[in-house]
Design a protein around this motif. Structure first.
Motif, PDB file in Angstrom:
ATOM      1  N   GLN A 146       1.571   4.627  20.778  1.00 20.17           N
ATOM      2  CA  GLN A 146       2.269   3.508  20.257  1.00 20.17           C
ATOM      3  C   GLN A 146       2.734   4.360  18.869  1.00 20.17           C
ATOM      4  N   ASN A 147       2.647   5.803  18.479  1.00 24.26           N
ATOM      5  CA  ASN A 147       3.576   6.708  18.061  1.00 24.26           C
ATOM      6  C   ASN A 147       3.072   6.700  16.517  1.00 24.26           C
ATOM      7  N   ALA A 148       1.525   5.839  16.649  1.00 21.17           N
ATOM      8  CA  ALA A 148       0.893   5.869  15.160  1.00 21.17           C
ATOM      9  C   ALA A 148       0.533   7.424  14.763  1.00 21.17           C
ATOM     10  N   ILE A 149       0.118   7.854  16.221  1.00 21.79           N
ATOM     11  CA  ILE A 149      -0.384   9.110  15.445  1.00 21.79           C
ATOM     12  C   ILE A 149       1.017  10.493  16.240  1.00 21.79           C
ATOM     13  N   ASN A 150       1.151  11.119  15.157  1.00 25.91           N
ATOM     14  CA  ASN A 150       2.669  11.886  15.277  1.00 25.91           C
ATOM     15  C   ASN A 150       2.757  13.019  14.942  1.00 25.91           C
ATOM     16  N   GLY A 151       3.102  14.386  15.626  1.00 22.86           N
ATOM     17  CA  GLY A 151       3.563  15.870  14.442  1.00 22.86           C
ATOM     18  C   GLY A 151       4.528  15.644  13.342  1.00 22.86           C
ATOM     19  N   ASN A 152       5.018  14.674  13.248  1.00 19.82           N
ATOM     20  CA  ASN A 152       5.884  14.354  11.940  1.00 19.82           C
ATOM     21  C   ASN A 152       4.999  14.035  11.147  1.00 19.82           C
ATOM     22  N   ASP A 153       4.385  13.098  11.156  1.00 17.01           N
ATOM     23  CA  ASP A 153       4.270  12.239   9.774  1.00 17.01           C
ATOM     24  C   ASP A 153       2.238  13.075   9.903  1.00 17.01           C
ATOM     25  N   VAL A 154       1.617  13.859   9.880  1.00 18.13           N
ATOM     26  CA  VAL A 154       0.009  14.537   9.887  1.00 18.13           C
ATOM     27  C   VAL A 154      -0.472  13.899   9.204  1.00 18.13           C
ATOM     28  N   ALA A 155      -0.213  13.542   7.482  1.00 18.84           N
ATOM     29  CA  ALA A 155      -1.008  13.263   7.070  1.00 18.84           C
ATOM     30  C   ALA A 155      -1.837  11.821   7.223  1.00 18.84           C
ATOM     31  N   GLY A 156      -0.581  10.402   7.041  1.00 14.82           N
ATOM     32  CA  GLY A 156      -0.593   9.648   8.113  1.00 14.82           C
ATOM     33  C   GLY A 156      -1.232   9.149   9.404  1.00 14.82           C
ATOM     34  N   SER A 157      -1.191  10.573  10.459  1.00 11.39           N
ATOM     35  CA  SER A 157      -1.720   9.984  11.410  1.00 11.39           C
ATOM     36  C   SER A 157      -3.433  10.581  11.120  1.00 11.39           C
ATOM     37  N   VAL A 158      -3.525  11.354  10.794  1.00 10.28           N
ATOM     38  CA  VAL A 158      -5.138  12.012   9.933  1.00 10.28           C
ATOM     39  C   VAL A 158      -5.385  10.289   9.359  1.00 10.28           C
ATOM     40  N   MET A 159      -5.324   9.798   8.755  1.00 11.73           N
ATOM     41  CA  MET A 159      -5.632   9.123   7.483  1.00 11.73           C
ATOM     42  C   MET A 159      -5.387   7.465   9.291  1.00 11.73           C
ATOM     43  N   GLN A 184       0.715  -1.376   0.273  1.00 12.12           N
ATOM     44  CA  GLN A 184      -0.259  -0.031  -0.164  1.00 12.12           C
ATOM     45  C   GLN A 184       0.889   1.111   0.049  1.00 12.12           C
ATOM     46  N   SER A 185       0.476   2.330  -0.704  1.00 11.32           N
ATOM     47  CA  SER A 185       1.151   3.729  -0.985  1.00 11.32           C
ATOM     48  C   SER A 185       0.738   4.526   0.647  1.00 11.32           C
ATOM     49  N   LYS A 186       2.153   4.970   1.481  1.00 13.90           N
ATOM     50  CA  LYS A 186       1.647   5.741   1.310  1.00 13.90           C
ATOM     51  C   LYS A 186       1.288   7.349   1.804  1.00 13.90           C
ATOM     52  N   PRO A 187       0.951   7.843   2.756  1.00 19.56           N
ATOM     53  CA  PRO A 187       0.615   9.073   2.797  1.00 19.56           C
ATOM     54  C   PRO A 187       1.985  10.250   2.212  1.00 19.56           C
ATOM     55  N   ARG A 188       2.231  11.005   1.878  1.00 14.68           N
ATOM     56  CA  ARG A 188       2.979  12.303   2.103  1.00 14.68           C
ATOM     57  C   ARG A 188       3.732  12.621   2.838  1.00 14.68           C
ATOM     58  N   ILE A 189       5.303  12.438   3.854  1.00  8.82           N
ATOM     59  CA  ILE A 189       5.267  12.653   5.120  1.00  8.82           C
ATOM     60  C   ILE A 189       5.674  14.367   5.211  1.00  8.82           C
ATOM     61  N   LEU A 190       4.922  14.779   5.756  1.00 10.59           N
ATOM     62  CA  LEU A 190       4.117  16.066   6.359  1.00 10.59           C
ATOM     63  C   LEU A 190       3.898  15.927   7.870  1.00 10.59           C
ATOM     64  N   LYS A 191       5.205  17.249   8.242  1.00 11.05           N
ATOM     65  CA  LYS A 191       5.096  17.842   9.276  1.00 11.05           C
ATOM     66  C   LYS A 191       4.757  18.867   9.991  1.00 11.05           C
ATOM     67  N   ALA A 192       3.813  18.747  11.202  1.00  9.40           N
ATOM     68  CA  ALA A 192       3.409  19.643  11.975  1.00  9.40           C
ATOM     69  C   ALA A 192       4.179  21.097  12.330  1.00  9.40           C
ATOM     70  N   VAL A 193       3.447  22.580  12.304  1.00  6.57           N
ATOM     71  CA  VAL A 193       4.645  23.440  12.515  1.00  6.57           C
ATOM     72  C   VAL A 193       4.743  23.393  14.599  1.00  6.57           C
ATOM     73  N   ASP A 194       4.483  22.438  15.092  1.00  8.04           N
ATOM     74  CA  ASP A 194       4.677  22.089  16.439  1.00  8.04           C
ATOM     75  C   ASP A 194       4.166  20.321  16.227  1.00  8.04           C
ATOM     76  N   PRO A 195       5.108  19.484  16.269  1.00  4.58           N
ATOM     77  CA  PRO A 195       4.667  18.317  15.937  1.00  4.58           C
ATOM     78  C   PRO A 195       4.195  18.001  17.774  1.00  4.58           C
ATOM     79  N   ASP A 196       4.787  18.523  18.281  1.00  4.35           N
ATOM     80  CA  ASP A 196       4.625  18.034  20.344  1.00  4.35           C
ATOM     81  C   ASP A 196       2.723  18.858  20.536  1.00  4.35           C
ATOM     82  N   ALA A 197       2.638  20.506  19.842  1.00  7.64           N
ATOM     83  CA  ALA A 197       1.019  20.509  20.635  1.00  7.64           C
ATOM     84  C   ALA A 197      -0.184  19.578  19.797  1.00  7.64           C
ATOM     85  N   PHE A 198       0.725  19.387  17.981  1.00  8.26           N
ATOM     86  CA  PHE A 198      -0.163  18.506  17.577  1.00  8.26           C
ATOM     87  C   PHE A 198      -0.869  17.247  17.825  1.00  8.26           C
ATOM     88  N   VAL A 199       0.078  16.872  18.449  1.00  7.12           N
ATOM     89  CA  VAL A 199      -0.313  15.160  20.083  1.00  7.12           C
ATOM     90  C   VAL A 199      -0.812  16.209  20.416  1.00  7.12           C
TER      91      VAL A 199
END
Length: 527
Positions: free
Chosen positions: A375-388, A314-329
């Motif tokens: 489990q780090n499956a939701i994190n601010g360094n991979d926003v699109a993947g986390s939303v998915m 399966q193709s993975k979403p593009r790796i997009l980073k939050a402006v503030d990864p810690d705040a995102f989580v």
């Protein structure tokens, strides 16, 4: 021939049984009179035994030449009544009695002799064990509601079918899996001299009967069957047949009983063969009360899980980073915890405006999201993947209409995020992606504001945040709050609330529970 008093339907009328009065029983013997003879099977209760026994004796007195052609079998399968307690009256007859009816009846239908039918009925009655449990006693229709003797945190073990109190009261109520293990242990124990009635030895083959005592739904009964199968596996028992349903009820008692029929061991010359017992159970009777059952052993759980053989990656979403990864989580965690805390209020709203499960559905999704964060499956360094990931949780954990709506929305949000040329998700990118997600959601639902659904605050929020280019988050959240509050005065146009009387919802001043859930999420993302 079988029978007993009313209140235990479908036993006995549903099995073409007889009434309770002696004259009725005697008339029944006359109606089925034949050259081979008659086997009468009754539960071990004083009234049943006396009335059927008297009818048998009266028949024998009037037809002395046929006296030896009427046999009598008394079934007592209740392990809750120990030898000490039941030393005079014996064990009570419970739902296991219907297995005796079925096996003996099928053999009689095949043309078995009087002795053959009698012997197989006797053998079956000596190899069954039953125990019942209930959350309360019955309510006789047309009478004042019964004030149960049980508290909300209590359950009785060892219930009879005549509204008798159980063998013991347990509090707090154990989880279903533990409760069933406890019931099975009562039936298969070989170390309790007061209750070891059936010669289980371990690694036994059995027939399992799960009987609805009258007050359970099919859904609840199915859950009990599943847990019982798991418990049998734990105790090393193999169910070669599973029967479930209302076979011998106690009016509307909110409980169930479990029956185990110990099947013959290989080489036991004194017993019928396992194959014969199973084939007699499998014969399909033409009576209204017998529930359908499979003529095969239940499949092992492992065989019911189909392993994927797909090799495509399966193709993975593009790796997009939050402006503030810690705040995102942090904001996602805040929203999830707030939903869990708000569950009682949202559930209360949905009990009036819907089907009562909105709060629990949102809570289940929130709890699953918290696990994904851990489990780090939701994190601010991979926003699109986390939303998915949130989309997948919505689909798999929440389910239902709201789960599908959330899943579609977050899937669209992930798609919208990936259209940006930037590698960082700033407020402008969020605003554009949110508009894409809402447009995508509107492809699948006709709900438009004002509709008294979750789209009311969602639309208000996205419209406001898009207009400001993502810069005025607080104003957008206030717009969503206002839209959610306004659902108190709206007539429902979509969702389950559309089936509720509109004036009632306005009078109660109940907001839409789905809209309130969106409000809780957005407020805590802003916090």
């Amino acid at each position: 021939m079988c029978g007993g008093g009313s209140g235990h339907e479908p036993a006995h009328a549903g099995f073409v049984g007889e009434g309770m009065l002696t004259s009725q029983v005697r008339r029944g013997i006359d109606l089925i009179d034949n050259e081979k003879g008659t086997v009468i099977i009754v539960k071990n209760y004083t009234g049943d035994v006396l009335n059927f026994g008297l009818a048998k004796e009266q028949y024998a007195a009037m037809h002395s030449e046929k006296a030896n052609r009427v046999k009598f079998v008394i079934v007592g399968d209740d392990v809750a009544v120990g030898r000490t307690q039941g030393k005079i009256v014996g064990r009570r007859g419970l739902a296991g009695t219907v297995l005796v009816y079925k096996i003996a009846g099928a053999l009689a239908h095949r043309g078995g002799s009087l002795d053959e039918v009698y012997k197989i009925a006797e053998w079956t009655s000596q190899n069954i064990a039953t125990v019942g449990t209930s959350l309360g006693h019955v309510h006789v229709p047309g009478t004042a509601p019964l004030e149960t003797n049980l508290g909300q945190s209590e359950i009785e073990i060892g219930m009879g079918i005549h509204n008798e109190s159980g063998h013991q009261t347990v509090s707090p109520i154990p989880p279903l899996s533990q409760l069933i293990l406890r019931l099975i242990d009562m039936m298969i124990s070989t170390s309790d001299p007061d209750r070891s009635f059936v010669p289980f030895k371990g690694q036994d083959d059995v027939v399992l009967l799960v009987n609805n005592l009258g007050g359970l739904s099919e859904l609840e009964l199915g859950a009990i069957v599943g847990q019982t199968r798991d418990a049998l596996d734990v105790r090393g028992l193999k169910a070669l047949r599973v029967l479930a349903g209302s076979f011998m009820s106690s009016l509307n008692m909110p409980g169930f009983s479990i029956t185990l029929l110990l099947l013959p061991r290989e080489g036991d010359a004194s017993a019928p063969s396992t194959q014969q017992i199973l084939s007699l159970l499998d014969d399909k009777p033409d009576v209204p009360g017998w529930k359908w059952s499979s003529a095969q052993p239940p499949a092992a759980k492992a065989s019911q899980i189909i392993q994927s053989t797909a090799t495509a990656q399966q193709s993975k979403p593009r790796i997009l980073k939050a402006v503030d990864p810690d705040a995102f989580v942090k904001k996602i965690r805040q929203a999830a915890n707030a939903l869990i805390k708000a569950e009682p209020d949202i559930t209360r709203m949905d009990l009036i405006a819907g089907d009562g499960d909105c709060g629990l559905t949102l809570k289940a999704g929130a709890e699953a999201i918290l696990k994904k964060i851990d489990q780090n499956a939701i994190n601010g360094n991979d926003v699109a993947g986390s939303v998915m990931t949130i989309s997948q949780v919505s689909e798999e954990i929440m389910g239902g209409t709201s789960g599908a709506l959330y899943s579609i929305f977050f899937s669209g949000l992930s798609q919208g995020l990936q259209t940006t040329s930037s590698d960082v998700v700033d407020p402008r990118v969020w605003a554009q992606a949110l508009r894409t997600a809402l447009d995508n959601l509107y492809t699948y639902t006709r709900a438009r504001p004002p509709s008294r659904t979750l789209v009311d605050p969602l639309d208000a929020f996205i419209t406001a945040i898009s207009a400001s280019g993502g810069e005025r988050l607080a104003d957008a959240v206030r717009a969503a709050d206002k839209a959610a509050e306004a659902t108190k005065d709206l007539e429902a146009k979509a969702g389950r609330s559309a089936y509720v009387e509109g004036d009632k919802l306005k009078q109660e001043q109940v907001p839409d529970p789905g809209a309130w859930g969106v409000k809780v999420i957005l407020e805590n993302i802003l916090a």
